[in-house]
Write a protein that holds these residues in place. Structure first.
Motif, short mmCIF file in Angstrom:
data_model
loop_
_atom_site.label_atom_id
_atom_site.label_comp_id
_atom_site.label_asym_id
_atom_site.label_seq_id
_atom_site.Cartn_x
_atom_site.Cartn_y
_atom_site.Cartn_z
N MET A 161 -5.58 -1.31 -48.66
CA MET A 161 -6.19 -1.58 -47.46
C MET A 161 -5.14 -1.95 -46.29
N LEU A 162 -4.17 -2.58 -46.81
CA LEU A 162 -3.14 -3.53 -46.00
C LEU A 162 -1.99 -2.62 -45.56
N ASN A 163 -1.85 -1.72 -46.08
CA ASN A 163 -0.59 -0.78 -45.79
C ASN A 163 -0.98 0.60 -45.61
N GLY A 164 -0.02 1.46 -45.16
CA GLY A 164 -0.19 3.07 -45.04
C GLY A 164 -1.25 3.45 -44.32
N SER A 165 -1.65 4.75 -44.55
CA SER A 165 -2.65 5.38 -43.92
C SER A 165 -3.87 4.67 -44.06
N ILE A 166 -4.98 4.75 -43.15
CA ILE A 166 -6.07 4.31 -43.18
C ILE A 166 -7.39 5.14 -43.42
N ALA A 167 -7.29 6.30 -42.94
CA ALA A 167 -8.50 7.17 -42.73
C ALA A 167 -8.84 7.66 -44.00
N ASP A 168 -7.77 8.22 -44.85
CA ASP A 168 -8.38 8.79 -46.25
C ASP A 168 -8.63 7.56 -47.15
N LYS A 169 -7.95 6.40 -47.16
CA LYS A 169 -8.57 5.37 -47.85
C LYS A 169 -9.84 4.87 -47.53
N PHE A 170 -10.13 4.84 -46.00
CA PHE A 170 -11.58 4.45 -45.64
C PHE A 170 -12.51 5.44 -46.48
N LEU A 171 -12.32 6.66 -46.40
CA LEU A 171 -13.38 7.57 -46.80
C LEU A 171 -13.33 7.50 -48.43
N ILE A 172 -12.19 7.29 -49.01
CA ILE A 172 -12.28 7.09 -50.45
C ILE A 172 -12.96 5.80 -50.74
N PHE A 173 -12.92 4.77 -50.14
CA PHE A 173 -13.86 3.63 -50.49
C PHE A 173 -15.09 3.73 -49.95
N ALA A 174 -15.54 4.43 -48.80
CA ALA A 174 -16.82 4.52 -48.37
C ALA A 174 -17.78 5.33 -49.32
N LEU A 175 -17.19 6.35 -49.70
CA LEU A 175 -18.03 7.36 -50.47
C LEU A 175 -18.71 6.85 -51.65
N PRO A 176 -18.09 6.19 -52.67
CA PRO A 176 -18.63 5.61 -53.60
C PRO A 176 -19.84 4.50 -53.11
N LEU A 177 -19.76 4.04 -52.08
CA LEU A 177 -20.62 3.08 -51.62
C LEU A 177 -21.98 3.87 -51.08
N ALA A 178 -21.73 5.23 -50.55
CA ALA A 178 -22.72 6.01 -49.98
C ALA A 178 -23.58 6.47 -51.31
N PHE A 179 -22.87 7.01 -52.44
CA PHE A 179 -23.45 7.26 -53.55
C PHE A 179 -24.09 6.26 -54.32
N THR A 180 -23.74 5.02 -54.45
CA THR A 180 -24.48 3.88 -54.99
C THR A 180 -25.76 3.65 -54.23
N GLY A 181 -25.76 3.74 -52.78
CA GLY A 181 -27.06 3.53 -52.33
C GLY A 181 -27.80 4.77 -52.36
N MET A 182 -27.69 5.72 -52.60
CA MET A 182 -28.54 6.94 -53.17
C MET A 182 -29.09 6.80 -54.46
N LEU A 183 -28.15 6.51 -55.38
CA LEU A 183 -28.40 6.23 -56.68
C LEU A 183 -29.56 4.95 -56.65
N GLU A 184 -29.28 4.01 -55.71
CA GLU A 184 -30.28 3.00 -55.68
C GLU A 184 -31.83 3.46 -55.37
N GLN A 185 -31.53 4.59 -54.37
CA GLN A 185 -32.87 5.00 -54.11
C GLN A 185 -33.68 5.77 -55.06
N LEU A 186 -32.83 6.67 -55.77
CA LEU A 186 -33.20 7.41 -57.24
C LEU A 186 -34.03 6.41 -58.07
N PHE A 187 -32.95 5.23 -58.22
CA PHE A 187 -33.72 4.34 -59.16
C PHE A 187 -35.06 4.11 -58.75
N ASN A 188 -35.41 3.71 -57.63
CA ASN A 188 -36.94 3.34 -57.00
C ASN A 188 -37.71 4.64 -57.29
#
Length: 446
Positions: free
Chosen positions: A1-28
């Motif tokens: 997070m502290l060095n190098g390119s941002i956009a690719d790391k940002f999306l790689i970090f954000a996508l699992p968060l999105a899928f986690t949220g969707m999985l929590e919805q599926l849980f309910n």
């Protein structure tokens, strides 16, 4: 997070968060589907009556854990291993304390909650039983939320996702076992959820115990640090209260939807089930922004912080326009998964067009709020969002909607409130950005 390119790391970090949220919805959703298929509508109604108090507690825990995320990320960004470790162990202590307090308060207040909700007599025993058993899992839910925040603060959004995948499968198996085989009804479904929550917390606990980084959990260090605790509460409490008030304010909008009849209620519910999964991506971008900003602000790399905000805004716009457009294009077949009535599907399309398609407007609020929380500047964006979004909803329902009581008229309150809030937050953010520039003498890319 502290060095190098941002956009690719940002999306790689954000996508699992999105899928986690969707999985929590599926849980309910799995809980509801099992009850509806094997127990009956009374059981579903009993669970539905408890949605509001459960949502309030979840929002409080999410907000407080976000405070832990920011504080730990800033310490990691600064390279301060000792203070990062203090923040981690303080967050764990806080989760244990919050879980115990909420469990005790919940069990003591269940009867009062049932009275306040006005639960019908025929489903009262099931509704009360469900809530009492659910409260038994609050310690695990509190620990899990803070554990997930700790992993996110260290740039790891994958571990909580993998844990949740395992637990979601466990929950489905336990649901079927307790309801179909043992015929335990509502108690079986909520009991399965409680067990799954404890297993989820235990998996992440073990991962923290064996971590080789700053976030390693060590029993001998389990004590709170006053400074870190104060920071976690200062940043996290406004976010938690904001989420709770959003839930309460949304009751006004839901009441207006209910006034339009059963068809509109069914259409809105079906469209919301689709909408909430799209929102998971928006929420993930906001959380990713907070974590990336937190680490880089801790490292005093203000120029990189500004770049992160720009990339987050562009990512939000691209992702939400794509998902909103795709959802609108396939709205009818998606709604057909939940409901077969052609008229109700047409009504559901209206909500998707007015809310899901225009969700990108809400992205400005999510990104800028996430940015300012990453800096530790949490209360102002929370207060602005509360006043403008909740205020717009309430005023709109009693003025614009009252004058023209149509479904489309009511739904316009969402994009209107997002646009107003985003514009005000942008002005506040730019003022805060200038304050940062005055504090840090750094060449800045505008």
């Amino acid at each position: 997070m502290l060095n190098g390119s941002i956009a690719d790391k940002f999306l790689i970090f954000a996508l699992p968060l999105a899928f986690t949220g969707m999985l929590e919805q599926l849980f309910n959703t799995a809980d509801t589907m099992v009850l509806g298929r094997f127990v009956g509508k009374s059981a579903m109604a009993a669970v539905g009556n408890n949605a509001m108090p459960i949502s309030l507690l979840v929002m409080l825990l999410l907000g407080l854990s976000l405070g832990g995320n920011v504080v730990i990320a800033q310490r990691i960004g600064a390279g301060n291993e000792k203070r990062a470790s203090r923040a981690v162990h303080t967050a764990i202590i806080m989760s244990l304390f919050m879980g115990a307090i909420l469990l005790a308060a919940g069990e003591a207040l269940t009867g009062l909650i049932m009275n306040m909700l006005g639960v019908p007599a025929e489903i009262l025993p099931m509704a009360e039983l469900y809530l009492r058993i659910y409260f038994l899992g609050l310690p695990a839910l509190a620990i899990y939320n803070f554990e997930s925040a700790i992993f996110r603060s260290n740039g790891d959004s994958h571990t909580p996702l993998y844990s949740l995948m395992v637990v979601a499968l466990l929950n489905i198996v336990l649901n079927l076992l307790t309801v179909v085989v043992f015929d335990w009804g509502v108690a079986g479904v909520v009991g399965a959820t409680v067990i799954a929550n404890y297993v989820n917390a235990a998996i992440l606990w073990r991962k923290l115990r064996h971590s080789e980084s700053y976030i390693r959990l060590e029993y001998r260090k389990l004590r709170y640090a006053a400074k870190e605790l104060k920071e976690i509460i200062r940043i996290g409490l406004p976010a938690g209260v904001q989420g709770m008030i959003f839930c309460l304010s949304n009751l006004v909008v839901q009441s207006a939807i209910n006034s339009l009849g059963a068809d509109v209620m069914a259409a809105s519910a079906a469209a919301f089930a689709i909408e909430i999964n799209v929102y998971c991506f928006l929420s993930a971008i906001g959380q990713a922004t907070t974590t990336f900003i937190g680490q880089n602000f801790g490292a005093k790399n203000i120029e990189r912080c500004f770049q992160i905000t720009k990339i987050a805004l562009l990512s939000e716009l691209a992702v939400m326009l794509f998902l909103g457009g795709l959802t609108t294009l396939f709205a009818k077949p998606l709604l057909g998964i939940f409901i077969q009535d052609a008229w109700i599907i047409e009504l559901g399309v209206i909500r998707i067009v007015y809310v899901t398609l225009l969700q990108f407007l809400n992205g400005v609020t999510e990104v800028l709020s996430g940015t300012m929380r990453g800096y530790g500047y949490s209360t102002p964006p929370a207060m602005i969002a509360l006043v403008t979004i909740c205020g717009t909803w309430i005023i709109w329902v009693y003025t614009v909607f009252a004058a023209a009581p149509a479904f489309s008229t009511l739904l316009l309150t969402y994009p209107a409130s997002w646009a107003i809030t985003g514009a005000i937050l942008f002005v506040v953010y730019m003022r805060y950005r200038r304050r940062l520039l005055s504090r840090f003498v750094t060449p800045v890319i505008a």
